[in-house]
Design a protein around this motif. Structure first.
Motif, PDB file in Angstrom:
ATOM      1  N   ALA A 107       0.843  -1.196   0.000  1.00  0.00           N
ATOM      2  CA  ALA A 107       0.000   0.000   0.000  1.00  0.00           C
ATOM      3  C   ALA A 107       0.883   1.253   0.000  1.00  0.00           C
ATOM      4  O   ALA A 107       1.915   1.297   0.658  1.00  0.00           O
ATOM      5  CB  ALA A 107      -0.917  -0.006   1.217  1.00  0.00           C
ATOM      6  N   PRO A 108       0.469   2.303  -0.723  1.00  0.00           N
ATOM      7  CA  PRO A 108       1.298   3.495  -0.865  1.00  0.00           C
ATOM      8  C   PRO A 108       0.755   4.712  -0.113  1.00  0.00           C
ATOM      9  O   PRO A 108      -0.381   4.736   0.354  1.00  0.00           O
ATOM     10  CB  PRO A 108       1.234   3.737  -2.373  1.00  0.00           C
ATOM     11  CG  PRO A 108      -0.187   3.323  -2.714  1.00  0.00           C
ATOM     12  CD  PRO A 108      -0.588   2.238  -1.736  1.00  0.00           C
ATOM     13  N   VAL A 109       1.597   5.749  -0.063  1.00  0.00           N
ATOM     14  CA  VAL A 109       1.190   7.081   0.391  1.00  0.00           C
ATOM     15  C   VAL A 109       1.737   8.109  -0.603  1.00  0.00           C
ATOM     16  O   VAL A 109       2.538   7.791  -1.468  1.00  0.00           O
ATOM     17  CB  VAL A 109       1.706   7.402   1.809  1.00  0.00           C
ATOM     18  CG1 VAL A 109       1.124   6.445   2.829  1.00  0.00           C
ATOM     19  CG2 VAL A 109       3.237   7.371   1.857  1.00  0.00           C
ATOM     20  N   THR A 110       1.291   9.344  -0.441  1.00  0.00           N
ATOM     21  CA  THR A 110       1.709  10.504  -1.255  1.00  0.00           C
ATOM     22  C   THR A 110       1.736  10.170  -2.749  1.00  0.00           C
ATOM     23  O   THR A 110       2.782  10.155  -3.381  1.00  0.00           O
ATOM     24  CB  THR A 110       3.079  11.060  -0.810  1.00  0.00           C
ATOM     25  OG1 THR A 110       4.077  10.032  -0.850  1.00  0.00           O
ATOM     26  CG2 THR A 110       2.990  11.630   0.590  1.00  0.00           C
ATOM     27  N   LEU A 111       0.557   9.907  -3.284  1.00  0.00           N
ATOM     28  CA  LEU A 111       0.449   9.548  -4.694  1.00  0.00           C
ATOM     29  C   LEU A 111      -0.831  10.119  -5.276  1.00  0.00           C
ATOM     30  O   LEU A 111      -1.810  10.331  -4.557  1.00  0.00           O
ATOM     31  CB  LEU A 111       0.436   8.030  -4.877  1.00  0.00           C
ATOM     32  CG  LEU A 111      -0.829   7.286  -4.445  1.00  0.00           C
ATOM     33  CD1 LEU A 111      -0.931   5.953  -5.166  1.00  0.00           C
ATOM     34  CD2 LEU A 111      -0.875   7.076  -2.933  1.00  0.00           C
ATOM     35  N   PRO A 112      -0.818  10.381  -6.595  1.00  0.00           N
ATOM     36  CA  PRO A 112      -2.057  10.823  -7.233  1.00  0.00           C
ATOM     37  C   PRO A 112      -2.909   9.635  -7.652  1.00  0.00           C
ATOM     38  O   PRO A 112      -2.412   8.551  -7.947  1.00  0.00           O
ATOM     39  CB  PRO A 112      -1.541  11.570  -8.467  1.00  0.00           C
ATOM     40  CG  PRO A 112      -0.283  10.852  -8.828  1.00  0.00           C
ATOM     41  CD  PRO A 112       0.325  10.404  -7.509  1.00  0.00           C
ATOM     42  N   VAL A 113      -4.201   9.867  -7.672  1.00  0.00           N
ATOM     43  CA  VAL A 113      -5.161   8.935  -8.257  1.00  0.00           C
ATOM     44  C   VAL A 113      -5.814   9.674  -9.414  1.00  0.00           C
ATOM     45  O   VAL A 113      -6.205  10.837  -9.282  1.00  0.00           O
ATOM     46  CB  VAL A 113      -6.211   8.487  -7.229  1.00  0.00           C
ATOM     47  CG1 VAL A 113      -7.251   7.596  -7.874  1.00  0.00           C
ATOM     48  CG2 VAL A 113      -5.536   7.767  -6.068  1.00  0.00           C
ATOM     49  N   VAL A 114      -5.921   9.018 -10.568  1.00  0.00           N
ATOM     50  CA  VAL A 114      -6.442   9.694 -11.750  1.00  0.00           C
ATOM     51  C   VAL A 114      -7.437   8.778 -12.455  1.00  0.00           C
ATOM     52  O   VAL A 114      -7.270   7.556 -12.469  1.00  0.00           O
ATOM     53  CB  VAL A 114      -5.294  10.098 -12.702  1.00  0.00           C
ATOM     54  CG1 VAL A 114      -4.538   8.881 -13.200  1.00  0.00           C
ATOM     55  CG2 VAL A 114      -5.798  10.920 -13.874  1.00  0.00           C
TER      56      VAL A 114
END
Length: 342
Positions: free
Chosen positions: A309-316
């Motif tokens: 699982a990630p953090v500090t990322l964009p979702v588009v």
């Protein structure tokens, strides 16, 4: 209100891995947008070579990558004017608009758009922000770009900034909207549904009984309904049921699923925030929470196994599909993975 569903198969969304970014390290704080049906991912930061605890230095980037349906990634000759990350991108009428962000020299108030035309990216200039901003939430509500929270310098505190730009009246520039009723915050999550802006969580700094600062992970939730009165944009806030588990820096804007749920995956929770040693950091929680927009109700979907699982990322949203772009999976460690939400 919280409902716990024991059977993951009933509610757990399915993630499919797409072609990874060409850079093997990956980035935190990337930008991602869409123009002419193409996906563009760019900017962000990582620690090339050495990790932070080994003396590695954080580096920001200005490279732009493009992906077309059925083709592989292409690194463009076009680049950002300067290395940049941790801002906001919105896609609007075949443009993607880059808002704020920071790099090793400071925070940005610049706003500019790109449109794919003639095999290159055409630049469109927009009014600057009222102040430099990064680490905020932001999304497009109709023709309105709405930004919430963030900070304005590397040492700056989280804020209650709530700004709007009407893309049908660009010459009017940015204006302040009534801020949400809760605490100041940075790295919150947001969503858009039925012409309304939703704001969740994030973090701020609190002081304990020993007069020491600590990261306070927020769990509050709000809905903002913009409206135009006497020729001026304003709006009203509604306080929603709080999150069962507060989160900061999860992928945003949040995907809106067909069943009316918002998806929360990744992010820093209060327990994860207690880990200060990167060598023993357990990684980001695999928990998946869903928020039902119609019922103002939270659902625990279970743990998403097999994917970091990630953090500090964009979702588009690209051609009707929600994508999670790169991000950070442990302190100083990025991923180049891209996941499509089914």
């Amino acid at each position: 209100m919280l409902i716990t569903i024991k059977s993951e198969g009933q509610v757990m969304p399915v993630f499919t891995e797409l072609d990874s970014l060409p850079d093997t390290e990956g980035y935190a704080g990337m930008f991602a947008g869409v123009s002419k049906g193409r996906l563009f991912c760019f900017g962000g930061a990582n620690f090339p070579g050495k990790r932070p605890w080994e003396g590695g230095k954080k580096k920001w980037y200005k490279e732009i990558y493009m992906l077309q349906e059925g083709k592989g990634w292409l690194k463009l000759a076009d680049t950002l004017p300067s290395a940049l990350g941790y801002g906001i991108t919105v896609s609007y009428k075949n443009q993607f608009i880059v808002i704020g962000g920071n790099n090793e020299t400071g925070y940005s108030d610049k706003v500019f758009g790109y449109e794919w035309a003639g095999g290159r990216l055409k630049t469109i200039h927009y009014p600057p922000l009222p102040a430099p901003m990064a680490n905020m939430a932001g999304a497009l509500v109709g023709q309105l770009i709405i930004l919430a929270g963030g900070n304005s310098s590397a040492t700056g505190q989280a804020g209650k900034q709530f700004y709007m730009l009407d893309l049908d009246a660009i010459d009017s520039g940015w204006s302040a909207l009534p801020s949400w009723p809760g605490r100041e915050r940075m790295l919150p999550m947001c969503a858009v549904h039925n012409g309304m802006f939703y704001l969740f969580g994030g973090e701020t700094t609190e002081i304990n009984s020993l007069n020491q600062n600590y990261r306070l992970i927020l769990d509050d939730a709000y809905r903002f309904k913009p409206e135009k009165l006497n020729g001026k944009w304003t709006g009203t806030w509604t306080t929603l049921n709080p999150m069962p588990k507060g989160l900061s820096a999860a992928g945003s804007p949040l995907p809106v699923l067909e069943n009316g749920n918002l998806l929360f995956w990744g992010g820093v929770d209060a327990l994860t925030a207690l880990h200060v040693d990167p060598l023993t950091h357990p990684g980001i929680s695999a928990d998946v929470q869903l928020y039902n927009l119609n019922a103002d109700m939270w659902i625990y979907a279970g743990k998403k196994q097999g994917i970091a699982a990630p953090v500090t990322l964009p979702v588009v949203n690209w051609n009707g599909r929600w994508l999670y772009i790169s991000g950070e999976i442990k302190p100083g460690i990025r991923t180049n993975k891209i996941y499509e939400l089914k």
